[in-house]
Design a protein around this motif. Structure first.
Motif, short mmCIF file in Angstrom:
data_model
loop_
_atom_site.label_atom_id
_atom_site.label_comp_id
_atom_site.label_asym_id
_atom_site.label_seq_id
_atom_site.Cartn_x
_atom_site.Cartn_y
_atom_site.Cartn_z
N LYS A 5 0.82 -1.21 0.12
CA LYS A 5 0.11 0.05 0.04
C LYS A 5 0.89 1.15 -0.14
O LYS A 5 0.58 2.26 -0.56
CB LYS A 5 -0.98 -0.01 1.23
CG LYS A 5 -2.10 1.07 1.31
CD LYS A 5 -2.80 0.91 2.39
CE LYS A 5 -3.96 1.93 2.52
NZ LYS A 5 -4.77 1.83 3.81
N GLY A 47 3.82 1.88 -1.40
CA GLY A 47 4.64 2.04 -2.66
C GLY A 47 5.81 1.84 -2.63
O GLY A 47 6.42 1.83 -1.32
N GLU A 48 6.75 1.49 -3.63
CA GLU A 48 7.87 1.02 -3.65
C GLU A 48 9.04 2.11 -3.15
O GLU A 48 9.86 1.96 -2.21
CB GLU A 48 8.43 0.64 -5.20
CG GLU A 48 9.73 0.05 -4.90
CD GLU A 48 10.23 -0.62 -6.22
OE1 GLU A 48 11.42 -0.91 -6.69
OE2 GLU A 48 9.23 -0.64 -7.20
#
Length: 224
Positions: free
Chosen positions: A98, A100-101
């Motif tokens: 959720k 994000g990278e």
């Protein structure tokens, strides 16, 4: 200025110019020893210490002096267990993708994950809320102003006060934090800003090397 009710400034304390530098350098040296930790002792902390620190936070400047904040100090084992359960539920989703990278890559040097035992182990967790409305009388109707800025300043006061008392802290912000409204019995109109974990460090407490990297003065300030 427009006419308004006022009283003389009676409690201002002026220091000699040489003492001013000594005072602020002493404060700087003390704050350099403030570190975020994630390993806490279960050693109790007197409620009076928490009350005094929150009282100090309540002295922070705020928009129109409306003081748009509420501090909920969570200290019972039952409430802390519930808090950990709810927070870890959100954190598992956060770390599962959720966030994000890019965000997870930024957190990697700190070694954080969805496991938050300190929420149950530390003696106190302070949930900090911002009030969109209420005014100084907290009537629920009057608009508050500069709420994020005001709450942020008060949180800085709180952290400095608790550090001054000799305690360690961790700022924790599970996303979303709306479950805190129900847990703390606060109205939905209030926005949870932060969980501040407070206590003594565990004997084996560590500090991430990444957290010791602070920007120098010439990168955070300019003089014109």
């Amino acid at each position: 200025m427009k006419e308004h009710e006022a009283v003389p400034l009676m409690d201002y304390v002026e220091h000699a110019s040489t003492q001013m530098l000594d005072e602020v350098q002493e404060f700087l040296a003390r704050m350099k020893k403030r570190h975020t930790v994630r390993e806490f002792s279960d050693r109790p902390v007197d409620r009076a210490v928490i009350e005094a620190a929150i009282a100090a936070a309540g002295l922070a400047p705020s928009g129109a002096n409306h003081q748009p904040w509420h501090f909920c100090a969570i200290g019972t084992p039952e409430a802390k267990a519930t808090l950990r359960e709810l927070a870890e539920k959100e954190e598992r989703e956060f770390y599962a993708g959720k966030a994000g990278e890019a965000w997870l890559d930024a957190l990697a040097p700190l070694g954080t994950d969805a496991h938050k035992p300190y929420l149950q182990h530390a003696p106190w967790i302070i949930a900090i809320f911002g009030q969109r409305k209420g005014g100084i009388r907290e009537d629920g109707e009057q608009q508050n102003y500069y709420v994020p800025e005001s709450v942020g300043i008060s949180m800085g006061f709180l952290i400095a006060a608790l550090h001054h008392a000799g305690l360690c802290m961790l700022t924790h912000t599970p996303k979303p934090m709306t479950f805190l409204n129900d847990l703390c019995g606060r109205p939905k109109s209030e926005k949870p800003y932060l969980l501040l974990v407070v206590g003594y460090p565990a004997k084996d407490a560590t500090v991430p090397v990444h957290a010791l990297k602070k920007k120098p003065l010439d990168q955070i300030a300019s003089f014109i």
